[in-house]
Design a protein around this motif. Structure first.
Motif, PDB file in Angstrom:
ATOM      1  N   VAL A 196      21.959  19.474  -1.198  1.00  0.00           N
ATOM      2  CA  VAL A 196      23.006  20.056  -2.044  1.00  0.00           C
ATOM      3  C   VAL A 196      23.885  18.948  -2.615  1.00  0.00           C
ATOM      4  N   HIS A 197      24.247  17.980  -1.797  1.00  0.00           N
ATOM      5  CA  HIS A 197      25.092  16.886  -2.277  1.00  0.00           C
ATOM      6  C   HIS A 197      24.397  16.086  -3.373  1.00  0.00           C
ATOM      7  N   ARG A 198      23.133  15.788  -3.183  1.00  0.00           N
ATOM      8  CA  ARG A 198      22.409  15.021  -4.200  1.00  0.00           C
ATOM      9  C   ARG A 198      22.307  15.793  -5.514  1.00  0.00           C
ATOM     10  N   LEU A 199      22.158  17.090  -5.434  1.00  0.00           N
ATOM     11  CA  LEU A 199      22.039  17.895  -6.646  1.00  0.00           C
ATOM     12  C   LEU A 199      23.336  17.949  -7.439  1.00  0.00           C
ATOM     13  N   VAL A 200      24.451  18.231  -6.770  1.00  0.00           N
ATOM     14  CA  VAL A 200      25.706  18.434  -7.490  1.00  0.00           C
ATOM     15  C   VAL A 200      26.316  17.117  -7.973  1.00  0.00           C
ATOM     16  N   VAL A 201      26.120  16.037  -7.218  1.00  0.00           N
ATOM     17  CA  VAL A 201      26.703  14.758  -7.618  1.00  0.00           C
ATOM     18  C   VAL A 201      25.964  14.164  -8.804  1.00  0.00           C
ATOM     19  N   ALA A 202      24.641  14.263  -8.798  1.00  0.00           N
ATOM     20  CA  ALA A 202      23.837  13.642  -9.859  1.00  0.00           C
ATOM     21  C   ALA A 202      23.687  14.530 -11.085  1.00  0.00           C
ATOM     22  N   ARG A 203      24.206  15.739 -11.060  1.00  0.00           N
ATOM     23  CA  ARG A 203      24.001  16.668 -12.185  1.00  0.00           C
ATOM     24  C   ARG A 203      24.834  16.232 -13.383  1.00  0.00           C
ATOM     25  N   ASP A 204      24.203  16.228 -14.547  1.00  0.00           N
ATOM     26  CA  ASP A 204      24.870  15.802 -15.775  1.00  0.00           C
ATOM     27  C   ASP A 204      25.922  16.818 -16.200  1.00  0.00           C
ATOM     28  N   ARG A 205      26.980  16.334 -16.844  1.00  0.00           N
ATOM     29  CA  ARG A 205      28.093  17.192 -17.244  1.00  0.00           C
ATOM     30  C   ARG A 205      27.698  18.199 -18.322  1.00  0.00           C
ATOM     31  N   LYS A 206      26.595  17.959 -19.019  1.00  0.00           N
ATOM     32  CA  LYS A 206      26.217  18.867 -20.101  1.00  0.00           C
ATOM     33  C   LYS A 206      25.566  20.143 -19.577  1.00  0.00           C
ATOM     34  N   TYR A 207      25.242  20.188 -18.287  1.00  0.00           N
ATOM     35  CA  TYR A 207      24.628  21.375 -17.699  1.00  0.00           C
ATOM     36  C   TYR A 207      25.684  22.263 -17.063  1.00  0.00           C
ATOM     37  N   LEU A 254      23.119  27.938  -6.212  1.00  0.00           N
ATOM     38  CA  LEU A 254      24.279  27.134  -5.859  1.00  0.00           C
ATOM     39  C   LEU A 254      25.286  27.221  -6.998  1.00  0.00           C
ATOM     40  N   VAL A 255      26.520  27.523  -6.661  1.00  0.00           N
ATOM     41  CA  VAL A 255      27.616  27.532  -7.628  1.00  0.00           C
ATOM     42  C   VAL A 255      28.634  26.518  -7.120  1.00  0.00           C
ATOM     43  N   TYR A 256      28.953  25.523  -7.940  1.00  0.00           N
ATOM     44  CA  TYR A 256      29.832  24.450  -7.471  1.00  0.00           C
ATOM     45  C   TYR A 256      30.934  24.167  -8.490  1.00  0.00           C
ATOM     46  N   ARG A 257      31.962  23.496  -7.993  1.00  0.00           N
ATOM     47  CA  ARG A 257      33.072  23.113  -8.850  1.00  0.00           C
ATOM     48  C   ARG A 257      33.712  21.854  -8.274  1.00  0.00           C
ATOM     49  N   LYS A 258      34.052  20.913  -9.117  1.00  0.00           N
ATOM     50  CA  LYS A 258      34.590  19.636  -8.670  1.00  0.00           C
ATOM     51  C   LYS A 258      36.094  19.587  -8.878  1.00  0.00           C
ATOM     52  N   TYR A 259      36.802  19.157  -7.833  1.00  0.00           N
ATOM     53  CA  TYR A 259      38.251  18.943  -7.890  1.00  0.00           C
ATOM     54  C   TYR A 259      38.513  17.538  -7.388  1.00  0.00           C
ATOM     55  N   ALA A 260      39.060  16.678  -8.271  1.00  0.00           N
ATOM     56  CA  ALA A 260      39.279  15.273  -7.939  1.00  0.00           C
ATOM     57  C   ALA A 260      37.954  14.685  -7.453  1.00  0.00           C
ATOM     58  N   GLY A 261      37.876  14.211  -6.204  1.00  0.00           N
ATOM     59  CA  GLY A 261      36.632  13.648  -5.700  1.00  0.00           C
ATOM     60  C   GLY A 261      35.896  14.562  -4.750  1.00  0.00           C
ATOM     61  N   LEU A 262      36.223  15.858  -4.746  1.00  0.00           N
ATOM     62  CA  LEU A 262      35.611  16.801  -3.822  1.00  0.00           C
ATOM     63  C   LEU A 262      34.786  17.835  -4.582  1.00  0.00           C
ATOM     64  N   PHE A 263      33.639  18.174  -4.011  1.00  0.00           N
ATOM     65  CA  PHE A 263      32.759  19.188  -4.580  1.00  0.00           C
ATOM     66  C   PHE A 263      32.777  20.418  -3.668  1.00  0.00           C
ATOM     67  N   PHE A 264      33.190  21.550  -4.228  1.00  0.00           N
ATOM     68  CA  PHE A 264      33.161  22.827  -3.520  1.00  0.00           C
ATOM     69  C   PHE A 264      31.908  23.573  -3.974  1.00  0.00           C
ATOM     70  N   THR A 265      31.020  23.876  -3.030  1.00  0.00           N
ATOM     71  CA  THR A 265      29.745  24.510  -3.360  1.00  0.00           C
ATOM     72  C   THR A 265      29.540  25.751  -2.503  1.00  0.00           C
ATOM     73  N   VAL A 266      29.154  26.845  -3.138  1.00  0.00           N
ATOM     74  CA  VAL A 266      28.804  28.063  -2.410  1.00  0.00           C
ATOM     75  C   VAL A 266      27.380  28.450  -2.800  1.00  0.00           C
ATOM     76  N   ALA A 267      26.672  29.027  -1.859  1.00  0.00           N
ATOM     77  CA  ALA A 267      25.324  29.530  -2.106  1.00  0.00           C
ATOM     78  C   ALA A 267      25.363  31.047  -2.104  1.00  0.00           C
ATOM     79  N   VAL A 268      24.853  31.650  -3.169  1.00  0.00           N
ATOM     80  CA  VAL A 268      24.883  33.104  -3.313  1.00  0.00           C
ATOM     81  C   VAL A 268      23.481  33.599  -3.630  1.00  0.00           C
ATOM     82  N   ASP A 269      23.311  34.913  -3.570  1.00  0.00           N
ATOM     83  CA  ASP A 269      22.029  35.529  -3.870  1.00  0.00           C
ATOM     84  C   ASP A 269      21.691  35.352  -5.345  1.00  0.00           C
ATOM     85  N   MET A 270      20.423  35.421  -5.669  1.00  0.00           N
ATOM     86  CA  MET A 270      19.965  35.214  -7.036  1.00  0.00           C
ATOM     87  C   MET A 270      20.587  36.197  -8.015  1.00  0.00           C
ATOM     88  N   HIS A 271      20.879  37.419  -7.564  1.00  0.00           N
ATOM     89  CA  HIS A 271      21.399  38.447  -8.463  1.00  0.00           C
ATOM     90  C   HIS A 271      22.923  38.535  -8.422  1.00  0.00           C
TER      91      HIS A 271
END
Length: 218
Positions: A111-122, A133-150
């Protein structure tokens, strides 16, 4: 004290606002019937606020019941991770835990590798295994939650922001060090906010008041 968490967050993609009532329970509309001339008014009394709230919660639970043959853990938050840029997990809460501790560490690393390396255009939504995975960055912290596909991604995204706002309200301008040295309080706040993988309380004032009351008993 470390970098403060900017409450606006850093979006990788502009998304429309959350759906109305995505994080709050709606209220049932009152039905009005026209009385016949000369007829006596009905004897039933209007339900109070508690009764209406109970009926809304009951209807919400009924709507979320799965049909036979489907998974019972759908439409809920599977886990929440708070990680910094270096890959250190500052907060980890699992409502559907993996089979082993090694599997949990592996998922946190991926999860960390995915959200950190993800380009800003996505977008801030990533399909991962059999959930999202639904994530949001605040300062230097990444908040990530995993939810169902629907599940509604915007609702999850707004839930993350509400949790950060709650931390900021409790710690008065929260930073990463507040979370590190007060992790027990952060977990208590999270338990008040999310119960059994579903957002339970959306009132910031109510949650902060409960936490202040607990502090008085310590």
């Amino acid at each position: 004290r470390g970098n403060r968490l900017a409450l606006r967050g850093n979006h990788h993609h502009r998304c429309p606002g959350p759906e109305p009532g995505a994080l709050t329970r709606g209220k049932k509309k009152k039905s009005h019937t026209r009385a016949r001339p000369g007829a006596a008014p009905p004897a039933t009394a209007a339900p109070d606020a508690d009764a209406r709230e109970g009926s809304v919660r009951a209807s919400t639970r009924d709507a979320r019941r799965e049909s036979p043959g489907t998974r019972t853990n759908a439409n809920m938050i599977r886990f929440l991770l708070l990680q910094n840029k270096q890959g250190h997990t500052r907060l980890s809460k699992w409502w559907i835990p993996p089979t082993s501790e090694d599997e949990k560490i592996r998922i946190e690393g991926e999860v960390h590798r995915l959200v950190v390396a993800r380009d800003r255009k996505y977008t801030n939504f990533i399909e991962f295994n059999n959930f999202k995975l639904v994530y949001r960055k605040y300062a230097g912290l990444f908040f990530t939650v995993a939810v169902d596909m629907h599940e509604n991604e915007l609702s999850a995204l707004e839930g993350i922001h509400l949790f950060v706002t709650l931390l900021d309200e409790y710690f008065s301008n929260v930073c990463e060090l507040d979370i590190v040295f007060n992790f027990n309080k952060v977990y208590s706040i999270l338990d008040e906010f999310i119960l059994a993988g579903e957002i339970h309380e959306t009132s910031l004032r109510e949650i902060v008041t409960r936490m202040r009351d607990v502090e008085k008993l310590e």
